[in-house]
Design a protein around this motif. Structure first.
Motif, PDB file in Angstrom:
ATOM      1  N   PHE A  28       0.834  -1.202   0.000  1.00  0.00           N
ATOM      2  CA  PHE A  28       0.000   0.000   0.000  1.00  0.00           C
ATOM      3  C   PHE A  28       0.867   1.251   0.000  1.00  0.00           C
ATOM      4  O   PHE A  28       0.542   2.244  -0.638  1.00  0.00           O
ATOM      5  CB  PHE A  28      -0.924   0.006   1.229  1.00  0.00           C
ATOM      6  N   MET A  29       1.984   1.198   0.707  1.00  0.00           N
ATOM      7  CA  MET A  29       2.854   2.361   0.860  1.00  0.00           C
ATOM      8  C   MET A  29       3.932   2.444  -0.216  1.00  0.00           C
ATOM      9  O   MET A  29       4.866   3.232  -0.105  1.00  0.00           O
ATOM     10  CB  MET A  29       3.492   2.350   2.252  1.00  0.00           C
ATOM     11  N   ALA A  30       3.778   1.657  -1.277  1.00  0.00           N
ATOM     12  CA  ALA A  30       4.727   1.753  -2.397  1.00  0.00           C
ATOM     13  C   ALA A  30       4.799   3.200  -2.850  1.00  0.00           C
ATOM     14  O   ALA A  30       3.814   3.933  -2.792  1.00  0.00           O
ATOM     15  CB  ALA A  30       4.267   0.858  -3.540  1.00  0.00           C
ATOM     16  N   PHE A  31       5.955   3.639  -3.272  1.00  0.00           N
ATOM     17  CA  PHE A  31       6.230   5.002  -3.725  1.00  0.00           C
ATOM     18  C   PHE A  31       6.260   6.003  -2.565  1.00  0.00           C
ATOM     19  O   PHE A  31       6.210   7.211  -2.791  1.00  0.00           O
ATOM     20  CB  PHE A  31       5.266   5.454  -4.827  1.00  0.00           C
ATOM     21  N   PHE A  81       6.365  23.326   1.651  1.00  0.00           N
ATOM     22  CA  PHE A  81       7.231  23.276   0.486  1.00  0.00           C
ATOM     23  C   PHE A  81       7.751  24.673   0.217  1.00  0.00           C
ATOM     24  O   PHE A  81       6.963  25.614   0.105  1.00  0.00           O
ATOM     25  CB  PHE A  81       6.442  22.737  -0.727  1.00  0.00           C
ATOM     26  N   GLU A  82       9.062  24.806   0.155  1.00  0.00           N
ATOM     27  CA  GLU A  82       9.724  26.077  -0.139  1.00  0.00           C
ATOM     28  C   GLU A  82       9.207  27.220   0.736  1.00  0.00           C
ATOM     29  O   GLU A  82       8.942  28.326   0.263  1.00  0.00           O
ATOM     30  CB  GLU A  82       9.594  26.413  -1.625  1.00  0.00           C
ATOM     31  N   GLY A  83       9.047  26.924   2.030  1.00  0.00           N
ATOM     32  CA  GLY A  83       8.688  27.963   2.995  1.00  0.00           C
ATOM     33  C   GLY A  83       7.215  28.294   3.085  1.00  0.00           C
ATOM     34  O   GLY A  83       6.826  29.169   3.854  1.00  0.00           O
ATOM     35  N   ASP A  84       6.361  27.628   2.320  1.00  0.00           N
ATOM     36  CA  ASP A  84       4.926  27.866   2.368  1.00  0.00           C
ATOM     37  C   ASP A  84       4.195  26.558   2.641  1.00  0.00           C
ATOM     38  O   ASP A  84       4.721  25.469   2.410  1.00  0.00           O
ATOM     39  CB  ASP A  84       4.417  28.441   1.037  1.00  0.00           C
ATOM     40  N   THR A  85       2.955  26.680   3.093  1.00  0.00           N
ATOM     41  CA  THR A  85       2.096  25.519   3.273  1.00  0.00           C
ATOM     42  C   THR A  85       1.154  25.439   2.080  1.00  0.00           C
ATOM     43  O   THR A  85       0.523  26.426   1.701  1.00  0.00           O
ATOM     44  CB  THR A  85       1.304  25.619   4.592  1.00  0.00           C
ATOM     45  N   TRP A  86       1.086  24.270   1.481  1.00  0.00           N
ATOM     46  CA  TRP A  86       0.301  24.029   0.278  1.00  0.00           C
ATOM     47  C   TRP A  86      -0.691  22.907   0.521  1.00  0.00           C
ATOM     48  O   TRP A  86      -0.579  22.177   1.500  1.00  0.00           O
ATOM     49  CB  TRP A  86       1.224  23.602  -0.868  1.00  0.00           C
ATOM     50  N   LEU A  87      -1.592  22.726  -0.417  1.00  0.00           N
ATOM     51  CA  LEU A  87      -2.440  21.549  -0.439  1.00  0.00           C
ATOM     52  C   LEU A  87      -1.907  20.611  -1.510  1.00  0.00           C
ATOM     53  O   LEU A  87      -1.675  21.016  -2.645  1.00  0.00           O
ATOM     54  CB  LEU A  87      -3.893  21.915  -0.766  1.00  0.00           C
ATOM     55  N   GLU A  88      -1.707  19.369  -1.118  1.00  0.00           N
ATOM     56  CA  GLU A  88      -1.267  18.356  -2.072  1.00  0.00           C
ATOM     57  C   GLU A  88      -2.393  17.359  -2.290  1.00  0.00           C
ATOM     58  O   GLU A  88      -2.936  16.792  -1.341  1.00  0.00           O
ATOM     59  CB  GLU A  88      -0.047  17.597  -1.563  1.00  0.00           C
ATOM     60  N   PHE A  89      -2.752  17.152  -3.541  1.00  0.00           N
ATOM     61  CA  PHE A  89      -3.759  16.168  -3.916  1.00  0.00           C
ATOM     62  C   PHE A  89      -3.079  14.822  -4.051  1.00  0.00           C
ATOM     63  O   PHE A  89      -2.026  14.701  -4.675  1.00  0.00           O
ATOM     64  CB  PHE A  89      -4.404  16.567  -5.247  1.00  0.00           C
ATOM     65  N   GLY A  90      -3.682  13.809  -3.458  1.00  0.00           N
ATOM     66  CA  GLY A  90      -3.097  12.485  -3.560  1.00  0.00           C
ATOM     67  C   GLY A  90      -4.134  11.395  -3.405  1.00  0.00           C
ATOM     68  O   GLY A  90      -5.289  11.647  -3.045  1.00  0.00           O
ATOM     69  N   TYR A  91      -3.706  10.198  -3.680  1.00  0.00           N
ATOM     70  CA  TYR A  91      -4.559   9.027  -3.602  1.00  0.00           C
ATOM     71  C   TYR A  91      -3.649   7.848  -3.389  1.00  0.00           C
ATOM     72  O   TYR A  91      -2.472   7.854  -3.746  1.00  0.00           O
ATOM     73  CB  TYR A  91      -5.385   8.844  -4.894  1.00  0.00           C
ATOM     74  N   ARG A  92      -4.189   6.841  -2.788  1.00  0.00           N
ATOM     75  CA  ARG A  92      -3.429   5.620  -2.547  1.00  0.00           C
ATOM     76  C   ARG A  92      -4.463   4.512  -2.417  1.00  0.00           C
ATOM     77  O   ARG A  92      -5.443   4.656  -1.692  1.00  0.00           O
ATOM     78  CB  ARG A  92      -2.612   5.773  -1.271  1.00  0.00           C
ATOM     79  N   LEU A  93      -4.242   3.423  -3.142  1.00  0.00           N
ATOM     80  CA  LEU A  93      -5.181   2.304  -3.139  1.00  0.00           C
ATOM     81  C   LEU A  93      -4.455   1.007  -2.807  1.00  0.00           C
ATOM     82  O   LEU A  93      -3.278   0.839  -3.143  1.00  0.00           O
ATOM     83  CB  LEU A  93      -5.854   2.157  -4.503  1.00  0.00           C
ATOM     84  N   CYS A  94      -5.181   0.079  -2.192  1.00  0.00           N
ATOM     85  CA  CYS A  94      -4.600  -1.242  -1.962  1.00  0.00           C
ATOM     86  C   CYS A  94      -4.412  -1.927  -3.326  1.00  0.00           C
ATOM     87  O   CYS A  94      -5.048  -1.553  -4.312  1.00  0.00           O
ATOM     88  CB  CYS A  94      -5.464  -2.069  -1.023  1.00  0.00           C
ATOM     89  N   VAL A  95      -3.547  -2.892  -3.368  1.00  0.00           N
ATOM     90  CA  VAL A  95      -3.177  -3.532  -4.628  1.00  0.00           C
ATOM     91  C   VAL A  95      -4.404  -4.077  -5.363  1.00  0.00           C
ATOM     92  O   VAL A  95      -4.533  -3.911  -6.577  1.00  0.00           O
ATOM     93  CB  VAL A  95      -2.134  -4.647  -4.382  1.00  0.00           C
ATOM     94  N   ALA A  96      -5.329  -4.685  -4.650  1.00  0.00           N
ATOM     95  CA  ALA A  96      -6.503  -5.298  -5.298  1.00  0.00           C
ATOM     96  C   ALA A  96      -7.406  -4.268  -5.976  1.00  0.00           C
ATOM     97  O   ALA A  96      -8.175  -4.617  -6.871  1.00  0.00           O
ATOM     98  CB  ALA A  96      -7.306  -6.091  -4.264  1.00  0.00           C
ATOM     99  N   ALA A  97      -7.285  -2.997  -5.580  1.00  0.00           N
ATOM    100  CA  ALA A  97      -8.140  -1.940  -6.148  1.00  0.00           C
ATOM    101  C   ALA A  97      -7.445  -1.147  -7.249  1.00  0.00           C
ATOM    102  O   ALA A  97      -8.068  -0.289  -7.875  1.00  0.00           O
ATOM    103  CB  ALA A  97      -8.591  -0.993  -5.040  1.00  0.00           C
TER     104      ALA A  97
END
Length: 137
Positions: A28-31, A81-97
């Motif tokens: 799940f935590m790959a990458f 990031f670089e002295g500021d607070t940002w919003l990072e879009f992300g997703y992570r799925l289990c292998v079966a999904a």
């Protein structure tokens, strides 16, 4: 919110055990830099809950409607990031999904919420070797 195949909702404390299981799973935590210890996994889930209190399109539980199981998350989190607070879009799925279009489906739904309620920059960082994730973005 419901999509064709998913339920996407803000995380609740009842989701904790599933997310601790996922955050401590190597596949799940790959990458990521590393898998979480149990203590780190609880802290990571606590951050998900805290962000969900402030941001309508924060990281959300992604649930396969056919099975009722949490298969991952999708949404934003704060990061510095670089002295500021940002919003990072992300997703992570289990292998079966993975490979079923769930990240795209959930991402589109959450970005519609963001579009309606947010004016600003949302970033995404993808490992350059993660070609499927680059296709989602």
């Amino acid at each position: 919110m419901l999509t064709d195949r998913l339920e996407i909702r803000l995380p609740v404390d009842a989701d904790r055990s599933r997310f601790v299981e996922l955050f401590t799973d190597e596949s799940f935590m790959a990458f990521s830099a590393s898998v979480c210890s149990t203590v780190e996994a609880h802290a990571r889930f606590d951050r998900m809950l805290a962000t969900a209190n402030d941001i309508a399109f924060a990281k959300q539980s992604v649930i396969d409607s056919a099975t009722g199981q949490i298969v991952g998350y999708c949404g934003v989190a704060r990061f510095d990031f670089e002295g500021d607070t940002w919003l990072e879009f992300g997703y992570r799925l289990c292998v079966a999904a993975r490979g079923k279009g769930y990240a795209t489906e959930a991402g589109r739904a959450l970005l519609e919420i963001a579009r309606a309620s947010f004016t600003g920059t949302i970033m995404a960082m993808i490992d350059p070797t993660n070609v499927p994730s680059m296709n989602v973005i």
